[in-house]
Write an enzyme that holds these catalytic residues in place. Structure first.
Site, PDB file in Angstrom:
ATOM      1  N   HIS A 309       0.835  -1.205   0.000  1.00 37.81           N
ATOM      2  CA  HIS A 309       0.000   0.000   0.000  1.00 37.81           C
ATOM      3  C   HIS A 309       0.873   1.260   0.000  1.00 37.81           C
ATOM      4  O   HIS A 309       0.682   2.167  -0.824  1.00 37.81           O
ATOM      5  CB  HIS A 309      -0.903  -0.024   1.235  1.00 37.81           C
ATOM      6  CG  HIS A 309      -1.844   1.131   1.338  1.00 37.81           C
ATOM      7  ND1 HIS A 309      -3.188   1.021   1.073  1.00 37.81           N
ATOM      8  CD2 HIS A 309      -1.635   2.434   1.665  1.00 37.81           C
ATOM      9  CE1 HIS A 309      -3.757   2.212   1.237  1.00 37.81           C
ATOM     10  NE2 HIS A 309      -2.836   3.077   1.605  1.00 37.81           N
ATOM     11  N   GLU A 310       1.838   1.297   0.894  1.00 35.39           N
ATOM     12  CA  GLU A 310       2.678   2.498   1.009  1.00 35.39           C
ATOM     13  C   GLU A 310       3.545   2.691  -0.228  1.00 35.39           C
ATOM     14  O   GLU A 310       3.720   3.821  -0.701  1.00 35.39           O
ATOM     15  CB  GLU A 310       3.531   2.440   2.275  1.00 35.39           C
ATOM     16  CG  GLU A 310       2.728   2.424   3.572  1.00 35.39           C
ATOM     17  CD  GLU A 310       1.678   3.517   3.655  1.00 35.39           C
ATOM     18  OE1 GLU A 310       1.952   4.661   3.268  1.00 35.39           O
ATOM     19  OE2 GLU A 310       0.549   3.219   4.102  1.00 35.39           O
ATOM     20  N   HIS A 313       1.692   4.295  -3.064  1.00 37.87           N
ATOM     21  CA  HIS A 313       1.452   5.736  -2.936  1.00 37.87           C
ATOM     22  C   HIS A 313       2.526   6.575  -3.636  1.00 37.87           C
ATOM     23  O   HIS A 313       2.301   7.749  -3.925  1.00 37.87           O
ATOM     24  CB  HIS A 313       1.390   6.152  -1.466  1.00 37.87           C
ATOM     25  CG  HIS A 313       0.020   6.030  -0.868  1.00 37.87           C
ATOM     26  ND1 HIS A 313      -1.105   6.518  -1.488  1.00 37.87           N
ATOM     27  CD2 HIS A 313      -0.406   5.472   0.301  1.00 37.87           C
ATOM     28  CE1 HIS A 313      -2.162   6.276  -0.718  1.00 37.87           C
ATOM     29  NE2 HIS A 313      -1.771   5.636   0.363  1.00 37.87           N
ATOM     30  N   GLU A 332      -6.142   6.693  -2.213  1.00 40.52           N
ATOM     31  CA  GLU A 332      -6.378   5.530  -1.357  1.00 40.52           C
ATOM     32  C   GLU A 332      -7.024   4.356  -2.092  1.00 40.52           C
ATOM     33  O   GLU A 332      -6.714   3.208  -1.806  1.00 40.52           O
ATOM     34  CB  GLU A 332      -7.210   5.937  -0.133  1.00 40.52           C
ATOM     35  CG  GLU A 332      -6.541   7.011   0.731  1.00 40.52           C
ATOM     36  CD  GLU A 332      -5.138   6.636   1.206  1.00 40.52           C
ATOM     37  OE1 GLU A 332      -4.740   5.461   1.102  1.00 40.52           O
ATOM     38  OE2 GLU A 332      -4.432   7.554   1.664  1.00 40.52           O
ATOM     39  N   TYR A 385     -11.431   3.678   1.054  1.00 38.04           N
ATOM     40  CA  TYR A 385     -10.309   2.918   0.486  1.00 38.04           C
ATOM     41  C   TYR A 385     -10.841   1.728  -0.321  1.00 38.04           C
ATOM     42  O   TYR A 385     -10.452   1.500  -1.465  1.00 38.04           O
ATOM     43  CB  TYR A 385      -9.399   2.377   1.603  1.00 38.04           C
ATOM     44  CG  TYR A 385      -8.588   3.421   2.347  1.00 38.04           C
ATOM     45  CD1 TYR A 385      -9.152   4.600   2.809  1.00 38.04           C
ATOM     46  CD2 TYR A 385      -7.241   3.204   2.605  1.00 38.04           C
ATOM     47  CE1 TYR A 385      -8.397   5.542   3.509  1.00 38.04           C
ATOM     48  CE2 TYR A 385      -6.471   4.137   3.301  1.00 38.04           C
ATOM     49  CZ  TYR A 385      -7.065   5.298   3.747  1.00 38.04           C
ATOM     50  OH  TYR A 385      -6.307   6.215   4.429  1.00 38.04           O
TER      51      TYR A 385
HETATM   52 ZN   LIG Z   1      -2.941   5.092   1.984  1.00 34.28          ZN
END
Ligand SMILES: [Zn+2]
Length: 454
Positions: A309-310, A313, A332, A385
């Protein structure tokens, strides 16, 4: 900016962003911040000089920056001349220009300031500068940047940065970009970082702790092919967490490879994972950096979803940054969908299984969240999300795999390092579909009710 500036001056006019009515400023565009900071960890005292290079976009007699009331301003200059007057009230530093300037004027504003920084309180908890047991963490989404430097604190405003930080030598200091200098003088070390790709203020960060930097195994030098896609990766962490890190983040180089394959080239020169000695509720992204807590790095490998997830980004949020907060699903939803894509590509449950599970979960919850405009209170709600990820899954089902991934790569290419809106995405997506997509957007993005999963 989301709307054209209609007013001259700093206090008039409608907010730049209704989600954060007091953040951001009108009348100028910043192209660069140079921050020269000194910080004492023991006393949490920050002293700084910010040099902000900007151009006016309307005639200006005054200009303003966002700056926390916890910091005291000592001196302001504009193009070398002392500003005749400045006021610092309600989180705004308002500077009277030595003389009014026309549109298109180049400005170099310096602000000397000092104080004991504290986080900014808001509906999303505490954001910005935060003291750790031994060090500092800065995570400013959405409006915490003003807790440590004077800025135009809105994501529609991106600039390059030089961040120079002096602190006591035992501490390791990280900021965004490439380390261009490290000077040790007596008991203090000065760290200089250059962030040349444009960055939103909320993604600017400083991390200070009793850390060491280690290169991530398997990452290769730029230009080579292999695990890690040639992106130099490193970890900055307490030495005691090294073994856990090697286990919990072992597949990050493969993840980088999968994501560059699916999303296009990694948008920054390097990627750093910081693991703090303290526990953190959730990991957070900064430009070129992700920050995890010690609790996310315990050697059990349970948080790989968050590692994906990170990392995602960096494309969705940091390179392509929303122009207004209501489009938060562009960050998100995409990062959540990246978790599912990684799962599928790494031998875990397939995207369709994960989409079905998320859909079933959402179906049991209140359906009062509009994905394209969730409202400031719900913009970091887990439903946003999941629903955002389902928008992408529904689109992929609708247009087919090949066009879908071609679209994602064109999205990250066309708007690399820029700011984006939902309309930018839906306009681009139209080129990848044989049928009109309005019914899909209406059902999935523009209505709170959850449609059936295609
Ligand atoms: Zn996030």
């Amino acid at each position: 900016m989301s709307k054209p500036a209609k007013h001259t001056g700093v206090t008039s006019g409608e907010p730049i962003d209704s989600y954060l009515p007091s953040a951001g400023n009108r009348g100028y565009r910043v192209s660069r911040y140079e921050l020269d900071l000194e910080y004492n960890v023991a006393s949490n005292r920050l002293a700084g000089r910010a040099t902000v290079t900007a151009t006016t976009v309307e005639p200006l007699a005054r200009l303003s920056f966002d700056l926390s009331p916890a910091l005291t301003v000592a001196k302001v200059t504009v193009n070398g001349a002392r500003a005749p007057k400045f006021a610092h009230r309600g989180g705004k530093l308002t500077i009277t220009m030595p003389k009014p300037v026309p549109t298109g004027t180049a400005l170099v504003v310096t602000v000397r300031y000092a104080g004991a920084p504290v986080p900014v309180h808001g509906p999303w908890g505490e954001v910005g500068w935060e003291e750790l047991a031994e060090g500092v963490l800065v995570a400013s989404q959405p409006n915490g940047a003003s807790s440590w430097f004077p800025c135009d604190d809105h994501p529609s405003s991106k600039a390059s940065y030089r961040i120079e930080l002096t602190c006591d030598s035992p501490y390791f200091a990280v900021a965004n970009g490439i380390l261009t200098g490290r000077r040790v003088r007596a008991a203090q070390t000065t760290w200089t970082y250059e962030q040349s790709e444009p960055m939103a203020a909320y993604l600017a960060t400083i991390q200070i702790g009793e850390y060491e930097r280690v290169a991530v195994p398997d990452s290769r030098v730029p230009g080579s092919v292999g695990p890690g896609a040639g992106v130099p990766m490193s970890a900055v962490l307490p030495p005691r967490l090294r073994k856990h890190f090697d286990r919990d983040f072992a597949r990050q180089p493969q993840m980088m490879e999968v994501f560059t394959d699916l999303f296009g080239p990694y948008p920054f020169p390097a990627y750093t994972v910081v693991v703090t000695a303290d526990e953190l509720e959730i990991p957070i992204e900064a430009q070129g950096i992700s920050v995890f807590g010690a609790n996310h790095c315990d050697g059990h490998g349970r948080e790989e979803r968050l590692v994906a997830h990170e990392l995602a980004h960096q494309w969705f949020g940091n390179s392509l940054t929303l122009r207004r907060w209501r489009d938060i699903w562009l960050h998100e939803g995409f990062a959540c969908y990246a978790e599912w894509l990684w799962s599928e590509r790494s031998g875990g449950p397939a995207t369709h299984q994960l989409a079905a599970a998320a859909h079933a979960g959402l179906a049991r919850l209140p359906q009062d969240l509009l994905p394209a405009d969730p409202g400031p209170e719900l913009m970091f709600d887990d439903r946003l999300y999941k629903r955002g990820a389902l928008v992408l899954h529904a689109l992929r089902q609708g247009i087919g795999d090949r066009p879908f991934f071609d679209l994602l790569r064109e999205w990250t290419r066309k708007f690399r390092h820029a700011t984006v809106t939902t309309e930018d995405f839906t306009d681009l997506a139209a080129h990848y579909a044989h049928q009109p997509l309005h019914p899909l957007w209406d059902a999935w993005l523009l209505s709170p009710a959850l449609p059936p999963l295609p």
